[in-house]
Write an enzyme that holds these catalytic residues in place. Structure first.
Site, PDB file in Angstrom:
ATOM      1  N   PRO A   2       8.266   9.610   7.081  1.00  0.00           N
ATOM      2  CA  PRO A   2       9.598   9.543   7.705  1.00  0.00           C
ATOM      3  C   PRO A   2      10.674  10.031   6.733  1.00  0.00           C
ATOM      4  O   PRO A   2      10.671   9.670   5.562  1.00  0.00           O
ATOM      5  CB  PRO A   2       9.783   8.050   7.995  1.00  0.00           C
ATOM      6  CG  PRO A   2       8.451   7.422   7.860  1.00  0.00           C
ATOM      7  CD  PRO A   2       7.648   8.298   6.950  1.00  0.00           C
ATOM      8  N   GLU A   3      11.565  10.880   7.227  1.00  0.00           N
ATOM      9  CA  GLU A   3      12.687  11.365   6.422  1.00  0.00           C
ATOM     10  C   GLU A   3      13.975  10.776   7.021  1.00  0.00           C
ATOM     11  O   GLU A   3      13.909   9.930   7.914  1.00  0.00           O
ATOM     12  CB  GLU A   3      12.698  12.904   6.418  1.00  0.00           C
ATOM     13  CG  GLU A   3      11.397  13.489   5.869  1.00  0.00           C
ATOM     14  CD  GLU A   3      11.379  15.015   5.828  1.00  0.00           C
ATOM     15  OE1 GLU A   3      12.461  15.634   5.726  1.00  0.00           O
ATOM     16  OE2 GLU A   3      10.275  15.592   5.899  1.00  0.00           O
TER      17      GLU A   3
END
Ligand code: ZN
Length: 270
Positions: A2-3
């Site tokens: 996840p960014e």
């Protein structure tokens, strides 16, 4: 992994679902995450009220009513979701909580690269050691220029350095550099002022668009309600090796360095 757009989407869903809720019970079923969950973790959280759910880079910062901050990093495969307490526990539910209204808050992470700790705001800030937020005014062409003078790294490496700018990872670095028409392997000192401005503008635009589409679900990512995002359907270059560029039709190329793949169009990007 996840960014920023995925973590921001999780933050928004959790803010809606759990802000104002008390934590009545905490069970750490598996403490071996990236760093071991502290022995007093459950004791500190039990009885507290979750004041608000914040985000810094790829970290969730949950502010508690006693000035402690609960820090969560989702690592590669972490999911922090709210569910009905009757939902059967899953294999990788490592931290399980009961909220004041009876619902369950569960942290699931098959690969266990996530991080979970509690501390004062100052301790948490030091633990994260992050650069500026890309969507804040502090992330400007001038700021990037200043950082660029200190390094001979590639523009992609600098954008992914969390101590420079917090929240960009491999997917969005590839996507934003396509938007900026700059190849990922360019050394930062070779970028002129106009290219620097394009990179900063593209960073903000791509991250904002991805947040609007609730992030990208390419493997395990889900928001706080267990829902996937859909920005992955809009990728221009990421994971599209050999497929035609959506702008010029030439095949998208992939290069690997430092164990990470970069995807780009050698015609559209210079
Ligand atoms: Zn192209």
């Amino acid at each position: 992994m996840p960014e920023l757009p995925e973590v921001e989407t999780v933050r928004r869903s959790l803010e809606r679902l759990i802000a104002g809720q008390s934590i009545v019970a905490v069970q750490v079923r598996e403490p071996r995450l990236r760093k071991p969950v502290a022995k007093n973790f459950a004791a500190i959280l039990t009885g507290r009220v979750i004041h608000s759910v914040g985000r810094r880079g790829k970290y969730l910062n949950l502010r508690l009513d006693d000035e402690h901050v609960w820090l969560v990093h989702l690592g590669m495969t972490g999911q922090l979701t709210v569910c009905d307490p009757q939902t059967p526990l899953r294999t990788h539910d490592h931290v399980v909580m009961t909220l004041g209204d009876g619902r369950a808050l569960r942290y699931n992470d098959p690969r266990r690269f996530g991080l979970m700790l509690v501390g004062t705001a100052t301790e948490i800030e030091a633990a994260m050691a992050l650069g500026v937020e890309p969507l804040s005014a502090a992330f400007s062409p001038r700021y990037l220029q200043e950082k660029a003078q200190l390094t001979r790294r590639t523009v992609k490496d600098v954008l992914m350095d969390q101590r420079v700018v917090a929240g960009v990872g491999n997917i969005y670095a590839s996507e934003l550099l396509f938007r900026a028409q700059v190849q990922p392997s360019r050394l930062v000192p070779t970028l002129d002022a106009e290219e620097m401005t394009r990179v900063v503008k593209a960073t903000k635009a791509v991250l904002r668009e991805a947040i609007t589409h609730r992030g990208s679900s390419i493997s395990d990512y889900r928001d706080g309600e267990g829902q996937p995002g859909d920005f992955q359907t809009r990728f221009r270059v990421y994971d599209r090796e050999g497929q035609p560029c959506r702008t010029c039709k030439d095949p998208i190329r992939r290069e690997t360095h430092g164990g990470r793949s970069s995807f780009f169009c050698s015609t559209c990007q210079v």
